[in-house]
Design an enzyme around this catalytic site. Sequence first.
Site, mmCIF file in Angstrom:
data_model
loop_
_atom_site.group_PDB
_atom_site.id
_atom_site.type_symbol
_atom_site.label_atom_id
_atom_site.label_comp_id
_atom_site.label_asym_id
_atom_site.label_seq_id
_atom_site.Cartn_x
_atom_site.Cartn_y
_atom_site.Cartn_z
ATOM 1 N N SER A 52 0.992 -1.076 -0.353
ATOM 2 C CA SER A 52 -0.190 -0.097 -0.133
ATOM 3 C C SER A 52 0.662 1.131 -0.225
ATOM 4 O O SER A 52 0.287 2.174 -0.110
ATOM 5 C CB SER A 52 -0.860 -0.060 1.477
ATOM 6 N N LYS A 124 0.743 4.405 6.848
ATOM 7 C CA LYS A 124 0.328 5.521 5.640
ATOM 8 C C LYS A 124 1.373 7.166 6.131
ATOM 9 O O LYS A 124 1.728 7.670 6.692
ATOM 10 C CB LYS A 124 -0.733 6.138 5.868
#
Length: 237
Positions: A52, A124
């Site tokens: 990701s 993230k």
Amino acid sequence: MIAEDTQQTDTGRRGKKGSFFLELPGLVVIALVLALLIKSFVVQAFYIPSGSMENTLLVNDRVLVNKLVYRVRDIERGDIIVFSGVDSWDPEIEYEDPGNPIGRAFHWMGVQFGIVPGDTDYIKRVIGIPGDTVKCCDSKGRVTVNGTAIDEPYVHPGDVPSDQTFEITVPKDRLWVMGDHRSDSYDSRRHTEDPGGGTIPIEKVIGRAFAIVWPFDRATVLPIPATFAQPALHAKS
């Protein structure tokens, strides 16, 4: 006399060796306790289990996370953070419980030292901080923060800044986060129907990832991209 001295020397050496092996378990325990204390309060290694954040972070990378930095400064746009998704976000990877206490103990230890992935931690990039209006997309398909487009060279090659339109003003004490591999990241955009509109609580942030340390040929620091230094972005800070 010489033989007697030699015998005493050999006995002393055996005694020292025996003493060392008796002390070794205690030294190992002390070393582990110190390592866990450092991990708990200062720096922790984390294992990257998914794609990701590609190509900034690859699967099987190990990163170091500074757990003290946000005690001396606020979270900034562009920071790569690790946060807990317990009771909020679904795991990005499937974790199979070892099913026995010994297996669980080894898994727990592996997570603590960044050898295996945790099942509730996420990594993230921070795009919006409290008060920011984050939107996608402008006429050129870019993400904007407070009306200013950000240049995102870290986005995975071939991906657009977002395949999903959104607009949100980040609430107090929360963050809008996105993965660099936009087509393969289950991030704030996928949680817009959740409480907080996809944002995460600042209190869930564990720390800032500041370096890749493994594999050695990828070792590097993780700076904040220059685009986040644009003065216009700070209009609502």
